[in-house]
Design a protein around this motif. Structure first.
Motif, mmCIF file in Angstrom:
data_model
loop_
_atom_site.group_PDB
_atom_site.id
_atom_site.type_symbol
_atom_site.label_atom_id
_atom_site.label_comp_id
_atom_site.label_asym_id
_atom_site.label_seq_id
_atom_site.Cartn_x
_atom_site.Cartn_y
_atom_site.Cartn_z
ATOM 1 N N VAL A 1 -50.840 -92.676 87.356
ATOM 2 C CA VAL A 1 -50.117 -93.842 86.840
ATOM 3 C C VAL A 1 -49.064 -93.407 85.824
ATOM 4 O O VAL A 1 -47.924 -93.904 85.825
ATOM 5 N N ALA A 2 -49.419 -92.439 84.961
ATOM 6 C CA ALA A 2 -48.474 -91.946 83.948
ATOM 7 C C ALA A 2 -47.267 -91.282 84.598
ATOM 8 O O ALA A 2 -46.124 -91.483 84.162
ATOM 9 N N ILE A 3 -47.499 -90.517 85.655
ATOM 10 C CA ILE A 3 -46.392 -89.854 86.343
ATOM 11 C C ILE A 3 -45.460 -90.887 86.966
ATOM 12 O O ILE A 3 -44.224 -90.760 86.884
ATOM 13 N N LEU A 4 -46.019 -91.929 87.591
ATOM 14 C CA LEU A 4 -45.195 -92.991 88.163
ATOM 15 C C LEU A 4 -44.326 -93.647 87.094
ATOM 16 O O LEU A 4 -43.133 -93.904 87.320
ATOM 17 N N ALA A 5 -44.922 -93.914 85.929
ATOM 18 C CA ALA A 5 -44.185 -94.560 84.846
ATOM 19 C C ALA A 5 -43.050 -93.670 84.347
ATOM 20 O O ALA A 5 -41.918 -94.132 84.137
ATOM 21 N N ILE A 6 -43.346 -92.386 84.172
ATOM 22 C CA ILE A 6 -42.329 -91.451 83.678
ATOM 23 C C ILE A 6 -41.194 -91.312 84.690
ATOM 24 O O ILE A 6 -40.019 -91.277 84.327
ATOM 25 N N GLU A 7 -41.530 -91.241 85.959
ATOM 26 C CA GLU A 7 -40.515 -91.129 87.004
ATOM 27 C C GLU A 7 -39.565 -92.328 87.009
ATOM 28 O O GLU A 7 -38.381 -92.196 87.282
ATOM 29 N N ARG A 8 -40.098 -93.496 86.699
ATOM 30 C CA ARG A 8 -39.271 -94.710 86.724
ATOM 31 C C ARG A 8 -38.421 -94.846 85.472
ATOM 32 O O ARG A 8 -37.305 -95.379 85.523
ATOM 33 N N VAL A 9 -38.916 -94.393 84.343
ATOM 34 C CA VAL A 9 -38.256 -94.647 83.054
ATOM 35 C C VAL A 9 -37.322 -93.523 82.632
ATOM 36 O O VAL A 9 -36.207 -93.763 82.143
ATOM 37 N N VAL A 10 -37.754 -92.276 82.838
ATOM 38 C CA VAL A 10 -37.016 -91.128 82.307
ATOM 39 C C VAL A 10 -35.895 -90.725 83.260
ATOM 40 O O VAL A 10 -36.094 -90.602 84.466
ATOM 41 N N LYS A 11 -34.713 -90.500 82.692
ATOM 42 C CA LYS A 11 -33.574 -90.026 83.474
ATOM 43 C C LYS A 11 -33.520 -88.498 83.409
ATOM 44 O O LYS A 11 -33.597 -87.920 82.324
ATOM 45 N N MET B 1 -44.189 -83.184 82.998
ATOM 46 C CA MET B 1 -43.894 -84.554 82.569
ATOM 47 C C MET B 1 -43.441 -84.583 81.111
ATOM 48 O O MET B 1 -42.540 -85.338 80.739
ATOM 49 N N GLY B 2 -44.074 -83.741 80.279
ATOM 50 C CA GLY B 2 -43.654 -83.658 78.884
ATOM 51 C C GLY B 2 -42.221 -83.163 78.765
ATOM 52 O O GLY B 2 -41.435 -83.678 77.970
ATOM 53 N N ALA B 3 -41.873 -82.173 79.588
ATOM 54 C CA ALA B 3 -40.509 -81.643 79.577
ATOM 55 C C ALA B 3 -39.503 -82.709 80.020
ATOM 56 O O ALA B 3 -38.427 -82.848 79.431
ATOM 57 N N LEU B 4 -39.853 -83.477 81.050
ATOM 58 C CA LEU B 4 -38.958 -84.546 81.516
ATOM 59 C C LEU B 4 -38.715 -85.571 80.416
ATOM 60 O O LEU B 4 -37.594 -86.061 80.245
ATOM 61 N N CYS B 5 -39.755 -85.910 79.674
ATOM 62 C CA CYS B 5 -39.623 -86.885 78.581
ATOM 63 C C CYS B 5 -38.711 -86.380 77.468
ATOM 64 O O CYS B 5 -38.156 -87.178 76.712
ATOM 65 N N MET B 6 -38.552 -85.065 77.382
ATOM 66 C CA MET B 6 -37.670 -84.483 76.372
ATOM 67 C C MET B 6 -36.278 -84.204 76.920
ATOM 68 O O MET B 6 -35.489 -83.499 76.303
ATOM 69 N N GLY B 7 -35.993 -84.758 78.112
ATOM 70 C CA GLY B 7 -34.653 -84.627 78.673
ATOM 71 C C GLY B 7 -34.385 -83.341 79.419
ATOM 72 O O GLY B 7 -33.228 -82.983 79.659
ATOM 73 N N ILE B 8 -35.440 -82.632 79.794
ATOM 74 C CA ILE B 8 -35.281 -81.388 80.528
ATOM 75 C C ILE B 8 -35.220 -81.687 82.027
ATOM 76 O O ILE B 8 -35.981 -82.502 82.538
ATOM 77 N N ASN B 9 -34.336 -81.015 82.724
ATOM 78 C CA ASN B 9 -34.157 -81.192 84.152
ATOM 79 C C ASN B 9 -35.441 -80.886 84.937
ATOM 80 O O ASN B 9 -36.253 -80.071 84.518
ATOM 81 N N ARG B 10 -35.619 -81.551 86.103
ATOM 82 C CA ARG B 10 -36.827 -81.356 86.906
ATOM 83 C C ARG B 10 -37.056 -79.892 87.277
ATOM 84 O O ARG B 10 -38.163 -79.367 87.145
ATOM 85 N N ALA B 11 -36.010 -79.238 87.777
ATOM 86 C CA ALA B 11 -36.150 -77.842 88.189
ATOM 87 C C ALA B 11 -36.493 -76.952 87.002
ATOM 88 O O ALA B 11 -37.358 -76.074 87.090
ATOM 89 N N THR B 12 -35.826 -77.173 85.871
ATOM 90 C CA THR B 12 -36.112 -76.400 84.657
ATOM 91 C C THR B 12 -37.540 -76.638 84.193
ATOM 92 O O THR B 12 -38.246 -75.700 83.799
ATOM 93 N N ALA B 13 -37.979 -77.899 84.236
ATOM 94 C CA ALA B 13 -39.327 -78.250 83.811
ATOM 95 C C ALA B 13 -40.370 -77.540 84.668
ATOM 96 O O ALA B 13 -41.363 -77.006 84.156
ATOM 97 N N ALA B 14 -40.139 -77.527 85.989
ATOM 98 C CA ALA B 14 -41.081 -76.869 86.888
ATOM 99 C C ALA B 14 -41.126 -75.362 86.638
ATOM 100 O O ALA B 14 -42.203 -74.760 86.559
ATOM 101 N N GLU B 15 -39.953 -74.741 86.485
ATOM 102 C CA GLU B 15 -39.910 -73.300 86.237
ATOM 103 C C GLU B 15 -40.553 -72.946 84.899
ATOM 104 O O GLU B 15 -41.272 -71.944 84.784
ATOM 105 N N PHE B 16 -40.295 -73.758 83.877
ATOM 106 C CA PHE B 16 -40.911 -73.538 82.562
ATOM 107 C C PHE B 16 -42.431 -73.587 82.701
ATOM 108 O O PHE B 16 -43.157 -72.756 82.145
ATOM 109 N N ALA C 1 -48.043 -88.361 92.345
ATOM 110 C CA ALA C 1 -48.650 -89.446 91.576
ATOM 111 C C ALA C 1 -49.512 -90.323 92.476
ATOM 112 O O ALA C 1 -50.644 -90.687 92.121
ATOM 113 N N ILE C 2 -48.985 -90.660 93.643
ATOM 114 C CA ILE C 2 -49.739 -91.489 94.591
ATOM 115 C C ILE C 2 -51.006 -90.771 95.045
ATOM 116 O O ILE C 2 -52.087 -91.369 95.119
#
Length: 271
Positions: free
Chosen positions: A123-133, A171-186, A253-254
């Motif tokens: 549920v948290a991942i779904l929310a973050i995906e919808r809210v965070v750019k 998800m924490g990285a996305l919330c801090m404005g980090i790109n998806r690819a960067t977040a995954a690699e980190f 998330a699903i």
């Protein structure tokens, strides 16, 4: 089920789930519960096959690590920042992991905690995906120390089994404005010191079992699990960054929500 077949299946589970935001530890705990094997006999096995997943990261990103090593020798700022950010993100898990080790061990014995963590995390991942750019791409050497530390604290949520180390960090990285690819690699890079540290700690706690050879699970099973975990994790790493760049994290998330709900139902109806 034979020991070798069980080893192979658990190696697949570890390799598939270690770097996806679905919790490898949680899946191994649920597997022990539903398939009825004695997880205490497989404790050392579970530890060693994590090294297979770590090796997959090293092999896949060897050019990156080689470039960083050369940069450190030449004292290049990006290479130094890469190493500093990795160490800064690693520190919270070390400190909090040692402080709360006994409580974490208790949680690891509860499949129901895993089930609820899977559901709530989905549920948290779904929310973050919808809210965070999504932000712009940045390499680990370009991130600020503040963001690296923030990701490190988010990783600590994974001390609750079922939360997922990769899920919490990404998800924490996305919330801090980090790109998806960067977040995954980190998340992949951070797995190396974190999982190595956890593995050393667990091996130390099972040193008497290792020295005596009292475990029912032998070298053959460990070797099978290690190799399978490495091969599967390598395939996952290669495809994961490209996949989430196109499709995001909603499918995971699903899956978490469905798997968590199914586990809660099954566990509540077990004698």
């Amino acid at each position: 089920m034979s020991l070798l077949l069980t080893a192979g299946l658990l190696g697949i589970v570890e390799g598939l789930t270690e770097f996806l935001p679905v919790s490898s530890t949680g899946h191994l705990i649920l597997a022990a519960k539903f398939f009825g094997y004695d997880d205490s006999q497989w404790a050392v096995f579970d530890i060693v096959i994590q090294l297979g997943a770590i090796l997959a990261v090293v092999v896949h990103y060897w050019r990156t690590f080689w470039a960083v090593l050369q940069g450190l020798i030449r004292r290049e700022p990006l290479a130094i920042r890469f190493l500093v950010n990795l160490l800064v993100a690693f520190i919270p898990a070390v400190v909090l992991g040692l402080i709360f080790k006994k409580k974490i061990d208790v949680l690891l014995e509860s499949p129901m905690v895993v089930a609820w963590a899977l559901l709530v995390g989905g549920v948290a991942i779904l929310a973050i995906e919808r809210v965070v750019k999504p932000g712009e791409y940045e390499g680990l050497g370009q991130l600020s120390t503040k963001k690296a530390l923030g990701v490190g604290f988010m990783q600590c949520l994974a001390m609750i089994p079922g939360v997922s180390r990769s899920g919490a960090t990404i998800m924490g990285a996305l919330c801090m404005g980090i790109n998806r690819a960067t977040a995954a690699e980190f998340s992949f890079f951070l797995a190396i010191p974190t999982m190595l540290g956890a593995t050393v700690l667990q091996l130390a706690s099972h040193r008497h079992e290792l020295m005596s050879g009292s475990s029912a699970v032998g070298v053959n099973e460990i070797a099978v699990g290690f190799v399978v975990s490495f091969v599967v994790a390598l395939a996952v790493i290669k495809g994961f960054v490209a996949y989430v760049g196109r499709h995001g994290f909603t499918p995971f998330a699903i899956y978490r929500i469905l798997a968590g709900a199914a586990a809660i139902y099954a566990l509540s109806h077990m004698a």
